[in-house]
Design an enzyme around this catalytic site. Structure first.
Site, PDB file in Angstrom:
ATOM      1  N   ASN A   1      32.545 -41.990 -11.595  1.00  0.00           N
ATOM      2  CA  ASN A   1      31.106 -42.267 -11.671  1.00  0.00           C
ATOM      3  C   ASN A   1      30.872 -43.763 -11.540  1.00  0.00           C
ATOM      4  OD1 ASN A   1      30.970 -43.566 -14.390  1.00  0.00           O
ATOM      5  ND2 ASN A   1      31.752 -41.574 -15.044  1.00  0.00           N
TER       6      ASN A   1
ATOM      7  N   ASP B   1      34.139 -33.447 -25.512  1.00  0.00           N
ATOM      8  CA  ASP B   1      33.145 -34.482 -25.807  1.00  0.00           C
ATOM      9  C   ASP B   1      33.703 -35.396 -26.894  1.00  0.00           C
ATOM     10  OD1 ASP B   1      30.878 -35.952 -26.931  1.00  0.00           O
ATOM     11  OD2 ASP B   1      29.673 -34.689 -25.603  1.00  0.00           O
TER      12      ASP B   1
HETATM   13  N1  CTP Z   1      30.214 -38.804 -24.338  1.00  0.00           N
HETATM   14  C1  CTP Z   1      31.504 -38.624 -24.823  1.00  0.00           C
HETATM   15  N2  CTP Z   1      32.322 -37.678 -24.269  1.00  0.00           N
HETATM   16  C2  CTP Z   1      31.899 -36.913 -23.247  1.00  0.00           C
HETATM   17  C3  CTP Z   1      30.584 -37.078 -22.740  1.00  0.00           C
HETATM   18  C4  CTP Z   1      29.770 -38.035 -23.305  1.00  0.00           C
HETATM   19  O1  CTP Z   1      31.886 -39.343 -25.754  1.00  0.00           O
HETATM   20  N3  CTP Z   1      32.742 -36.010 -22.726  1.00  0.00           N
HETATM   21  C5  CTP Z   1      29.349 -39.794 -24.979  1.00  0.00           C
HETATM   22  C6  CTP Z   1      29.027 -40.983 -24.120  1.00  0.00           C
HETATM   23  O2  CTP Z   1      29.946 -42.036 -24.335  1.00  0.00           O
HETATM   24  C7  CTP Z   1      27.634 -41.359 -24.585  1.00  0.00           C
HETATM   25  C8  CTP Z   1      27.029 -40.047 -25.015  1.00  0.00           C
HETATM   26  O3  CTP Z   1      28.132 -39.168 -25.241  1.00  0.00           O
HETATM   27  O4  CTP Z   1      27.672 -42.197 -25.703  1.00  0.00           O
HETATM   28  C9  CTP Z   1      26.092 -39.406 -24.066  1.00  0.00           C
HETATM   29  O5  CTP Z   1      26.629 -39.347 -22.780  1.00  0.00           O
HETATM   30  P1  CTP Z   1      25.812 -38.717 -21.573  1.00  0.00           P
HETATM   31  O6  CTP Z   1      26.718 -38.555 -20.405  1.00  0.00           O
HETATM   32  O7  CTP Z   1      24.524 -39.401 -21.380  1.00  0.00           O
HETATM   33  O8  CTP Z   1      25.450 -37.324 -22.180  1.00  0.00           O
HETATM   34  P2  CTP Z   1      26.104 -35.933 -22.045  1.00  0.00           P
HETATM   35  O9  CTP Z   1      26.545 -35.516 -23.388  1.00  0.00           O
HETATM   36  O10 CTP Z   1      27.117 -35.902 -20.983  1.00  0.00           O
HETATM   37  O11 CTP Z   1      24.851 -35.069 -21.666  1.00  0.00           O
HETATM   38  P3  CTP Z   1      24.193 -34.797 -20.243  1.00  0.00           P
HETATM   39  O12 CTP Z   1      25.220 -35.125 -19.207  1.00  0.00           O
HETATM   40  O13 CTP Z   1      23.841 -33.374 -20.327  1.00  0.00           O
HETATM   41  O14 CTP Z   1      23.002 -35.688 -20.175  1.00  0.00           O
END
Ligand code: CTP
Length: 404
Positions: free
Chosen positions: A210, A304
Site C-alpha cells: 500500500n 488485526d
Molecule cells: N490495524 C492493525 N492491524 C490490522 C489492520 C489495522 O493494527 N491488520 C490498525 C492500524 O494500524 C490502524 C487501525 O488499525 O491504527 C485502523 O486501520 P485501518 O486500515 O484504517 O482500519 P481497518 O481496521 O483496516 O478497517 P477498514 O479497512 O475496514 O477501514
C-alpha cells in the site's frame, strides 16, 4: 525555563540576522548562557563585536578570533558544550548545506558534530526560495532527521514581496526553545509505535503493498523520544531511518508485525498503531512463481494487530489507533474506536490525492467524550501535538486507570 541553559546561537547570512542581536540579548536576560557562531555571510549583515557584547563571549566565526582557550577543535567543543543549537536565521543555502551533510564552514561543521541535543532551525528567505521544491525537500530531510523547524512566518518580506519566509520573532523562538526544555511529559513512559506499510507476498517474487510512507509513524516515534519516552519502533518496509536512539524492529508482513508488536506490547505503557497493515494476504504463500495469462488470488484476512493488543488480558497498554478514511471521516473514526476498543483514535482523510506520502496532514483526534481537530501542519509538528494529547489523556483517562 532557560535559566542556566547553554544555548548555541548560529547566525547565517540573511537580512533577518539583525534580529539575532535581540534574540541573544533576550536569551541572556532570561538567564541562558549564550555562545554565538556566525557564518562569513552573516558577518556582512551584523558585526561579531555586537554579538560578543550581547553574549559576553567571543564569537566563533570564519577568520575571526577563536574563543579564549580555543584548541583548534572549537566546533566540536561548541557542539558538546551546548544544551541546544538554534540557527536563526537559517538561509536557504544553509538549509541545503545542512540537509546534505556539508561541512564547509564553522557553523555547518558544528551542526554535523551535534549529538543528542536538539537542533532548531528558524528559516528566513524570500517566499519563492522557501517554496522551491529544492528547499521543500531539504526541509523535509532535515525534519525527518529530527531537526525542529520553527516557522517561517508569512507576511511582508524585506524584498517587498508578501508570503512565507519571514523569520519568527525572537519572542516566538524563545517560546519554542522553552518548550524544548519543558520537562518531557512522557518522561520515563515506554511507548511502542507501529509504522509503515506491510508487504504481503503472493509468490516468491511479488507482493501486495500500500501507499504508506511510514512518515507519520516515524514522526510519532521521534516526537515521543523528544518528549522523554523510551520508544520502540516496529516498522514495515520504508525508506526512512529510525529517529536517533530509537530501536527499530523491521518486519515485512502483517503476520510478522502482529508477532513483533504482541511480543513488545506488554512491556510498554502506550501503543500507537500508525502502521497501514494489510487487511488481506495470501496464506499459504505459493513457493513457485505464478505463470499464465490470468492470476486469481484468494486472500485471507490478516490478524488485526491493534485488536489483539486491545484484547490483552494483562498489561494492556493505552491504545491509540489511526483511521485512514476516504469518506465519512468522523463517523467511521468514532465507530472504529469503539469497535477496536481504543482509548484514542486519529483520523485522517486519504484519497482525493491526499494522505499517503504527503509531508503535511490534518488530523481529527477523538477520545471518550471529546476530540480535537489538528489543523494542517507538517507531520513532525502534528506528531508533537498528538503526543501532547496522548500524554494528557494517558494520565486522566478512566480507561487507563482501569488498566494501571
Ligand atoms: N490495524 C492493525 N492491524 C490490522 C489492520 C489495522 O493494527 N491488520 C490498525 C492500524 O494500524 C490502524 C487501525 O488499525 O491504527 C485502523 O486501520 P485501518 O486500515 O484504517 O482500519 P481497518 O481496521 O483496516 O478497517 P477498514 O479497512 O475496514 O477501514
Amino acid at each position: 525555563m532557560l535559566r542556566g541553559k547553554r544555548i548555541l546561537l548560529g547566525i547565517t547570512g540573511g537580512i533577518a540576522a539583525y534580529k539575532a542581536a535581540g534574540l541573544a540579548r533576550e536569551l541572556t536576560t532570561r538567564g541562558a548562557e549564550v555562545r554565538v557562531i556566525m557564518t562569513r555571510a552573516a558577518t556582512e549583515f551584523i558585526g561579531p563585536p555586537t554579538l560578543q557584547a550581547l553574549s559576553g563571549h567571543p564569537v566563533l566565526c570564519e577568520g575571526g578570533t577563536p574563543p579564549a582557550g580555543g584548541d583548534g577543535m572549537d566546533h566540536i567543543a561548541a557542539a558538546r558544550w551546548c544544551d541546544a543549537l538554534l540557527v536563526a536565521p537559517a538561509t536557504a543555502d544553509f538549509l541545503a548545506e545542512l540537509a546534505h551533510g556539508l561541512a564547509g564552514n564553522v557553523l555547518s561543521t558544528t551542526c554535523l558534530a551535534l549529538e543528542h541535543r536538539p537542533l532548531l532551525l528558524a528559516p528566513a528567505m524570500n517566499r519563492a526560495m522557501w517554496q522551491h521544491p529544492a528547499t521543500r525537500s531539504n526541509v523535509r530531510l532535515l525534519a525527518d532527521r529530527g531537526a525542529r523547524l520553527l516557522g517561517p512566518a508569512s507576511g511582508l518580506q524585506a524584498c517587498g514581496e508578501e508570503g512565507p519566509g519571514r523569520m519568527l520573532e525572537p519572542a516566538e523562538l524563545i517560546t519554542a526553545l522553552e518548550q524544548t526544555f519543558a520537562p518531557g511529559r512522557l518522561t520515563g513512559r515506554r511507548l511502542l509505535v507501529s509504522a509503515g506499510p506491510t508487504h504481503e507476498p503472493i509468490d516468491p517474487v511479488r507482493y501486495l503493498g500500500n501507499r504508506s510512507s511510514g512518515r507519520m509513524g516515524y514522526a510519532v516515534a521521534a516526537a515521543a523520544a523528544e518528549a522523554g519516552a523510551r520508544v520502540t519502533l516496529v516498522s514495515g518496509p520504508v525508506a526512512l531511518s529510525p529517529p536517533p536512539g530509537v530501536p527499530r524492529l523491521l518486519v515485512e508482513t502483517a503476520r510478522q508485525m502482529h508477532q513483533a508488536v504482541l511480543a513488545q506490547a506488554p512491556d510498554h505503557d502506550i501503543f500507537i498503531a500508525a502502521a497501514a497493515v494489510a487487511d488481506f494476504g495470501l496464506d499459504p504463500v505459493p513457493t513457485t512463481k505464478h505463470k499464465g495469462s490470468v492470476l486469481r488470488l484468494e486472500l485471507a484476512r490478516t490478524p488485526d494487530v491493534l485488536v489483539s493488543v486491545a484484547e490483552l488480558a494483562e498489561h494492556r497498554p493505552y491504545l491509540v489507533g489511526f483511521a485512514a478514511e476516504t469518506e465519512q471521516l468522523r463517523e467511521r473514526a468514532v465507530a472504529k474506536r469503539q469497535a477496536k476498543g481504543l482509548d484514542m483514535i486519529v483520523a485522517n482523510q486519504v484519497g482525493h490525492d491526499q494522505g499517503f506520502g504527503d509531508v503535511e496532514t490534518r488530523l481529527l483526534v477523538l477520545w471518550e467524550g471529546g476530540g480535537v481537530q489538528l489543523q494542517q501542519a507538517p507531520k513532525p509538528e502534528q506528531a508533537r501535538r498528538l503526543l501532547a494529547l496522548v500524554a494528557e489523556h494517558y494520565d486522566t483517562d478512566t480507561h487507563t486507570a482501569a488498566h494501571h
